[in-house]
Design an enzyme around this catalytic site. Structure first.
Site, PDB file in Angstrom:
ATOM      1  N   CYS B 153       0.772  -1.117  -0.024  1.00  0.00           N
ATOM      2  CA  CYS B 153       0.050   0.055   0.130  1.00  0.00           C
ATOM      3  C   CYS B 153       0.734   1.246  -0.029  1.00  0.00           C
ATOM      4  CB  CYS B 153      -0.778  -0.045   1.127  1.00  0.00           C
ATOM      5  SG  CYS B 153      -2.244  -1.289   0.998  1.00  0.00           S
ATOM      6  N   HIS B 154       1.631   1.620   0.864  1.00  0.00           N
ATOM      7  CA  HIS B 154       2.463   2.593   0.993  1.00  0.00           C
ATOM      8  C   HIS B 154       4.047   2.427   1.347  1.00  0.00           C
ATOM      9  CE1 HIS B 154      -1.665   3.433   2.393  1.00  0.00           C
ATOM     10  NE2 HIS B 154      -1.490   4.488   1.516  1.00  0.00           N
TER      11      HIS B 154
END
Lengths: 435, 189
Positions: B153-154
């Site tokens: 995701c990040h």
């Protein structure tokens, strides 16, 4: 409700009887027929009506969808599938609601930028503007919860990521954020329990928005509309009755808007969505890229631009909250950007910043994208905190026309009584009304 | 009546007392409406689970569910354990072990596992950033720069001890409360 005299005269005995008991026709006549609107309103002023249409459309389609949708972790995904495939005209009504949300935000953003450009937030319209900020916030909460309902992969992981934002409060009081998040979830992870409560709130919030909209319109009808010059209505010749002049313009604007809406609805119903949401929610697999709907992208970019978890969350919420302070941040003597030769450039830079943040929000958070997201986040806040107050007090505005009719019809029509010295800030928010 | 007019404070006391009772009553009624949203008895009842580790061969990992959350169980190879042990704790973004069985201890590999069972790493498989499930459980997954887990995701990288090494996540992956019931069975919760 408003400062102008009522000119309603009941025409029949029944109307008179009614008027003495519940003067609703009088209210409607005074506020939406005879109501004086500035004669120079342009098409950007049709978005109030368009937004009312959007809200009603969302409520009507939403109530219909609620008749067929099953808000449970096991059945929600399949029930949306069934709505699209089996329910009569479900193929039309479900995308109408989903595309409608995007169109609602499109109109709301244009409406907001209109207000920013023409200084519609300036005194005496501060409360009107702040109510608008609350409506935008309520819209965002509604849209976020609504997006969770199809219970696809994007729904599930958007809920996970966004509710987890509150866990950053653990950085202030250890354990506090976690208990907030578990309270929101109703468990130790996002589950069907979470979905059901979001469904309940998603049904509630549009009616909260409706109430806020009534207050918003009320506040509007107390001060009257702003207009492209930012000068108040001074004499009768500055205004036209709302019906038929403003109403016909609103209807034409609405038709154009509905054509664009229909184009998305009928030709690209899923274009604004995300392919991953056609996969059923799986708590064990995170999609490779979690991306919010387009209307949240600029805020998502701000969230990710800040390297600290709590800092990112604060910046994201601040980016909306700061709008409420705009009436006091803008120090310019005139309302409308039309008469502000320097600020004009900064305004368009701000628009570009928002679009750029939207683009960056859709990109992975790495390398050069993060760098630019930080630059634009910086300008986003600098625009409000530095440009608005400092430029507002430094810039010399162009000379304003003496009145709205002078701006429309030229200097020849000296119908105005006041002849203020040229260049004086007549459009200043404190201009008295003498109609 | 005249006494009331002469001594208006008598009335104030009544008003304050009545308002206070109303406020306390209203506030105590709000709590049930707030608390109903907290995890219910059914969710609390799923609070412990037993897992047989014998089918997991070296280098393999499984994911089990506990309280609706994924739990990663990895049978680490001696190389992975060695890699995790050689990292100085001072170099770690989060120097705390985050092990509920050993609260507050420094994030050495030893403190992230149970004594005598160093090859077993048991952690909640939820990224401490915003709650995604990191990749790294199956052999074909991207395990990140430190050979452990990678959150898509990040971009958080975790090492072979589940400690955050790079990226936005603030904490090491949490180790849930668990114990060995026998040599090859654990109970989580």
């Amino acid at each position: 409700m408003s400062s102008h005299e009522s000119s309603y005269e009941p025409k029949s005995a029944t109307a008179k009887w009614w008027d003495e008991r519940l003067p609703l026709p009088r209210l409607m006549y005074d506020q939406f027929v005879e109501f004086p609107t500035p004669r120079n309103l342009n098409y950007l002023w049709t978005f109030g009506g368009i937004l009312t249409f959007c809200l009603v459309a969302q409520i009507v389609t939403g109530i219909v969808l609620a008749m067929h949708y099953v808000p449970s972790g096991t059945d929600a995904f399949d029930s949306v599938d069934r709505i699209r495939r089996d329910v009569n005209y479900g193929w039309l009504i479900q995308p109408m609601h989903a595309v409608g949300a995007s169109m609602f935000f499109l109109a709301a953003y244009i409406h907001t930028f209109r207000g920013l450009y023409y200084g519609s937030y300036r005194a005496p319209r501060e409360i009107l503007w702040i109510l608008g900020v609350f409506i935008l916030l309520a819209m965002m909460a509604t849209a976020f919860m609504g997006y969770s309902l199809p219970w696809g992969q994007m729904s599930f992981w958007a809920v996970t990521v966004i509710t987890n934002l509150f866990s950053s409060l653990d950085q202030i009081i250890p354990g506090f954020g976690t208990s907030i998040v578990e309270w929101l979830w109703g468990g130790y992870a996002v589950s069907g329990v979470t979905l059901t409560r979001f469904y309940s709130l998603h049904y509630l919030l549009p009616f909260v928005i409706f109430g806020l909209v009534i207050l918003h319109v009320w506040a509007l009808h107390v001060c009257g509309q702003n207009n492209p010059t930012g000068i108040e209505i001074k004499t009768k010749s500055d205004s036209l009755p709302m019906y038929p002049y403003a109403v016909s313009k609103d209807i034409f604007g609405l038709f154009v808007f509905v054509i664009i809406f229909a184009w998305f609805l009928l030709f690209l119903p899923d274009y604004l969505g995300h392919a991953d949401n056609f996969v059923k929610a799986d708590p064990l697999v995170t999609p490779p890229h979690i991306v919010p709907e387009w209307y949240f992208l600029p805020f998502y970019a701000i969230l990710r631009a800040i390297p600290d978890k709590l800092g990112g969350v604060i910046a994201m919420f601040a980016s909306i909250a700061i709008l409420a302070f705009v009436p006091w941040l803008d120090r310019s003597p005139v309302r409308s950007t039309k008469y502000r030769p320097i600020y004009k450039w900064f305004f368009w830079l701000f628009v570009f910043t928002c679009l750029a943040l939207g683009y960056l929000g859709a990109k992975p958070a790495e390398g050069v994208y993060v760098f630019w997201a930080r630059i634009f986040t910086l300008y986003y806040f600098a625009h409000f905190l530095i440009v608005m107050p400092i430029l507002g007090s430094m810039e010399t505005p162009k000379s304003l026309p003496g009145s709205i009719s002078e701006a429309v019809l030229g200097k020849g029509s000296k119908s105005t009584t006041s002849s203020a010295p040229a260049g004086a800030p007549i459009g200043a928010p404190a201009a008295p009304e003498d109609r | 009546m005249t006494a009331d007019v002469e001594d208006p404070e008598r009335r104030d006391v009544l008003v304050i007392a009545a308002s206070a009772f109303a406020a306390v009553g209203a506030a105590s009624l709000i709590w049930p409406f707030i608390d109903q949203m907290n995890p219910d008895a059914g969710a609390l009842a799923l609070a412990s689970t037993e897992i047989d580790l014998s089918p997991i061969s070296e280098g393999q990992a499984i994911t089990v569910m506990w309280r609706g959350k994924p739990v990663f169980i990895r049978h680490r190879t001696p190389t992975e354990v060695e890699e995790a042990k050689t990292v100085p704790v001072d170099d770690l973004p989060d120097p705390v072990a985050r092990n509920e069985n050993n609260p507050g201890s420094p994030a050495t590999d030893q403190n992230r596992t149970l004594p005598g069972h160093e090859k077993w790493l048991v952690m909640i498989g939820i990224c401490t950033h915003l709650g995604c499930i990191p990749k790294g459980q199956s052999l074909s997954d991207n395990k990140g720069e430190f050979g452990g887990w990678f959150c898509p995701c990040h971009g958080s990288h975790y090492d072979t001890s589940g400690r955050i090494r790079k990226g936005p996540a603030p904490r090491n992956l949490d180790v849930p409360p668990y114990s060995f019931v026998s040599d090859s069975t654990i109970r989580i919760g």
